[in-house]
Motif scaffolding. Structure first.
Motif, PDB file in Angstrom:
ATOM      1  N   ASP A 123       0.824  -1.213   0.000  1.00 35.98           N
ATOM      2  CA  ASP A 123       0.000   0.000   0.000  1.00 35.98           C
ATOM      3  C   ASP A 123       0.860   1.265   0.000  1.00 35.98           C
ATOM      4  N   ILE A 124       1.914   1.267  -0.825  1.00 36.28           N
ATOM      5  CA  ILE A 124       2.777   2.434  -0.972  1.00 36.28           C
ATOM      6  C   ILE A 124       2.482   3.076  -2.322  1.00 36.28           C
ATOM      7  N   GLY A 125       1.921   4.268  -2.285  1.00 34.13           N
ATOM      8  CA  GLY A 125       1.581   4.996  -3.493  1.00 34.13           C
ATOM      9  C   GLY A 125       2.525   6.153  -3.739  1.00 34.13           C
ATOM     10  N   PRO A 126       2.334   6.891  -4.836  1.00 36.35           N
ATOM     11  CA  PRO A 126       3.216   8.021  -5.177  1.00 36.35           C
ATOM     12  C   PRO A 126       3.291   9.067  -4.072  1.00 36.35           C
ATOM     13  N   GLU A 127       2.186   9.257  -3.348  1.00 41.64           N
ATOM     14  CA  GLU A 127       2.169  10.272  -2.298  1.00 41.64           C
ATOM     15  C   GLU A 127       3.037   9.883  -1.098  1.00 41.64           C
ATOM     16  N   ASP A 128       3.441   8.609  -1.028  1.00 40.75           N
ATOM     17  CA  ASP A 128       4.272   8.147   0.083  1.00 40.75           C
ATOM     18  C   ASP A 128       5.767   8.272  -0.222  1.00 40.75           C
TER      19      ASP A 128
END
Length: 205
Positions: A123-128
């Protein structure tokens, strides 16, 4: 007062140290126990200096506000070095990869640490990640080329393509490491010659 020994015979303070050491990468309970005993045997020449240095690093270490490298100042020595402002930014997953690139001595530009890779499983997206900061640096540092030195894993390559898409239209050349980096390989485990060859043979994305 006599301290109550732990279940394996070690005093509780020492057992606590073993438990902390066992959390380090590459160390299990047995390796941690051997390491702690080695430190205790050499407490004057090794353990005391290690404890003092660790306390100092714990107090002074911080992330460079520009690239994310570990430093003891707000700006790391690489970002502070004007000679390295050559219009190139090498993007890496973490600080260990940055240090691996530096060991090779083949890159004379600056770096950008993402802080991980995109991962649907975790659950690691660009915002992270530090992708927005990278985009901000493109104009501010007059960047001509972004080199994506990400690990040759599925998540690494997914992240590379995402960044290439995000930088489309900025006018910068986006390249990636080529030959020399095996599929599934991680930069921190590669030898300096392999990293140097991969950097020189980078290709456009």
């Amino acid at each position: 007062m006599t301290r109550t020994p732990s279940h394996d015979g070690a005093p509780r303070d020492i057992e606590a140290l073993i438990e902390i050491m066992a959390r380090l990468p590459g160390l299990g309970p047995r390796s941690a126990r051997r390491a702690v005993l080695h430190l205790i045997d050499r407490r004057g020449t090794l353990m005391a200096p290690l404890a003092a240095t660790m306390a100092k690093v714990a107090e002074t270490a911080r992330a460079c506000f520009n690239c994310g490298n570990i430093s003891t100042a707000d700006l790391c020595p690489i970002c502070a070095d004007e000679a390295r402002a050559q219009g190139q930014i090498c993007v890496v997953e973490d600080v260990a990869d940055l240090w691996a690139m530096e060991r090779g001595g083949a890159f004379a530009g600056r770096y950008h640490v993402l802080g991980g890779t995109l991962s649907a499983l975790d659950d690691i997206g660009p915002e992270d990640l530090h992708i927005p900061r990278l985009v901000d640096r493109i104009a501010g540092e007059h960047v001509r080329e972004v080199i994506l030195a990400l690990n040759a894993t599925v998540d690494g390559q997914t992240t590379a393509h995402y960044i290439a898409d995000a930088l489309e239209g900025t006018g910068v050349s986006v390249t990636s490491l080529a030959q020399g980096v095996p599929i599934g390989g991680e930069l921190d485990y590669l030898d300096d010659g392999t990293i140097s060859a991969a950097l020189k043979a980078r290709k456009a994305l």
